[in-house]
Design an enzyme around this catalytic site. Structure first.
Site, mmCIF file in Angstrom:
data_model
loop_
_atom_site.group_PDB
_atom_site.id
_atom_site.type_symbol
_atom_site.label_atom_id
_atom_site.label_comp_id
_atom_site.label_asym_id
_atom_site.label_seq_id
_atom_site.Cartn_x
_atom_site.Cartn_y
_atom_site.Cartn_z
ATOM 1 N N ILE A 283 -4.636 -18.596 49.538
ATOM 2 C CA ILE A 283 -4.323 -17.289 50.129
ATOM 3 C C ILE A 283 -5.588 -16.433 50.193
ATOM 4 C CG2 ILE A 283 -3.662 -16.012 48.036
ATOM 5 C CD1 ILE A 283 -1.491 -16.047 51.138
ATOM 6 N N ALA A 284 -6.501 -16.637 49.235
ATOM 7 C CA ALA A 284 -7.776 -15.922 49.254
ATOM 8 C C ALA A 284 -8.630 -16.367 50.439
ATOM 9 C CB ALA A 284 -8.515 -16.158 47.943
ATOM 10 N N ASP B 44 8.665 -16.232 45.487
ATOM 11 C CA ASP B 44 7.735 -16.778 46.469
ATOM 12 C C ASP B 44 8.253 -16.661 47.893
ATOM 13 O OD1 ASP B 44 5.090 -18.267 46.128
ATOM 14 O OD2 ASP B 44 6.087 -19.483 47.653
ATOM 15 N N ARG C 230 -12.570 -17.521 37.594
ATOM 16 C CA ARG C 230 -12.866 -17.668 36.168
ATOM 17 C C ARG C 230 -14.069 -18.574 35.936
ATOM 18 N NH1 ARG C 230 -6.695 -18.901 34.511
ATOM 19 N NH2 ARG C 230 -6.914 -20.006 36.493
ATOM 20 N N HIS D 254 -0.284 -10.925 37.965
ATOM 21 C CA HIS D 254 -0.495 -9.737 38.792
ATOM 22 C C HIS D 254 -0.619 -8.466 37.965
ATOM 23 C CE1 HIS D 254 1.203 -11.609 42.770
ATOM 24 N NE2 HIS D 254 0.107 -12.185 42.340
ATOM 25 N N LYS E 153 2.318 -10.308 47.018
ATOM 26 C CA LYS E 153 3.730 -10.386 46.647
ATOM 27 C C LYS E 153 3.929 -11.653 45.810
ATOM 28 C CE LYS E 153 4.496 -14.058 48.987
ATOM 29 N NZ LYS E 153 4.874 -15.281 48.269
ATOM 30 N N TYR F 275 -13.171 -11.796 36.577
ATOM 31 C CA TYR F 275 -12.491 -10.762 37.359
ATOM 32 C C TYR F 275 -13.010 -9.380 36.983
ATOM 33 C CZ TYR F 275 -9.259 -14.686 38.052
ATOM 34 O OH TYR F 275 -8.713 -15.900 38.349
#
Length: 332
Positions: free
Chosen positions: A14-15, A175, A36, A78, A96, A57
């Protein structure tokens, strides 16, 4: 106008989509990627044209040049990642489902509002102009009085670890089902009288598919289906006493067809050309932040919290429990 510098936490698929989107936006920049593992972040940055890479992060959130951070980690993380960013004064667009549960969502919203730092949920369909086009068709009276809504979303992802693992906030609901609930919310609102549901559980204790029926106080009904076991038609249908409109994909509607009561096609509507569809949520965040707001009208804090509370109630009914459910934030 200076380009808005956006950092990404999490280097998954998704990134990649977000980086591609930012690279094609004239007023935004894929400024940073954090993982990480620094080597993983550097490889991502090189492949997807991201300016800077970070091996933690926190390092991204501490960069004073970052204007907005997009969180693309699993549901269970999240809250921790968004809180870390907000505490450092960084605006957040969080994928989401917003959090693993409503208690976490409420705590993030309190923190955002107390510190005056922008926070939004990245439920991309809420920001799409074509979603508003569909709403305008319904409001215009083209289908008469709306009475029934159906929404389906399914992909054969039931063996994917992030779906199967409770400690990652797994299951079909957070999801996929979240999209069906948001589709119903966009077009039928929140005056729900009763919710009935059934689900199929995995051996790991998460939901793999479900049927959810929302009954509204005025008699309308929304019947929602989400499944991680198979592909389905992904259709959203809003039906009235003078016709119905069919959206081709509730996860990214590109076409909508208006039908008469005899099922003949009256008109077909097409969405505007898009980069990926992510650009609309990014632009909404940029606009809100530049206006000094802590939320966006496309997905207000109260709406994210309301959807999370519905999903909490469904999980309680089904017996789906996450480790995060032991969370007790301020005032909870």
């Amino acid at each position: 106008m200076e380009r808005f510098r956006i950092g990404i936490i999490g280097a998954g698929h998704i990134a990649i989509k977000m980086a591609h989107t930012l690279n094609a936006m004239p007023n935004a920049e894929a400024y940073g990627i954090a993982a990480r593992d620094l080597a993983k972040a550097e490889a991502f940055a090189a492949e997807h044209n991201v300016a800077r890479a970070y091996g933690s992060y926190e390092a991204l959130a501490d960069d004073p040049d970052v204007d907005l951070i997009y969180i693309a980690t699993p549901h269970s993380l999240h809250y921790a990642h968004a809180r870390m960013c907000l505490e450092r004064g960084k605006a957040v667009l969080c994928e989401k489902a917003f959090t693993a549960n409503a208690a976490e969502a409420a705590e993030l919203i309190r923190l955002s509002e107390r510190k005056g730092v922008f926070l939004a949920e990245a439920i991309w369909t809420r920001y799409m102009p074509f979603s508003r086009t569909i709403a305008e068709i319904v409001r215009s009276g083209a289908i008469g009085t709306p009475n029934m809504l159906t929404a389906h979303l399914g992909y054969p992802v039931g063996k994917v670890p992030r779906i199967l693992q409770p400690d990652l906030g797994g299951g079909a609901l957070l999801d996929l089902g979240v999209y069906t609930l948001n589709f119903a919310s966009m077009y039928f609102g929140d005056d729900i009288a009763r919710i009935d549901s059934a689900c199929t559980m995995s051996e790991t204790g998460v939901d793999l598919q479900e049927s959810i029926t929302l009954r509204y106080n005025d008699g309308r009904m929304a019947v929602l289906q989400a499944t991680a076991l198979c592909a389905n038609d992904r259709l959203g249908v809003i039906s009235g006493d003078e016709g119905y409109i069919v959206a081709d994909n509730i996860n990214n509607p590109l076409h909508a067809t208006l039908h008469a009561p005899d099922h003949t096609v009256v008109r077909t509507y097409d969405a505007p050309a898009q980069i990926t569809g992510f650009e609309y949520q990014v632009q909404a965040c940029i606009d809100a932040i530049r206006d000094g707001r802590v939320e966006t009208p496309f997905m207000p804090h109260a709406e994210s919290l309301r959807i999370m509370r519905i999903m909490d109630g469904l999980r309680r009914e089904w017996g789906v429990v996450f480790p995060n459910d032991s969370f007790r934030g301020e005032g909870n």
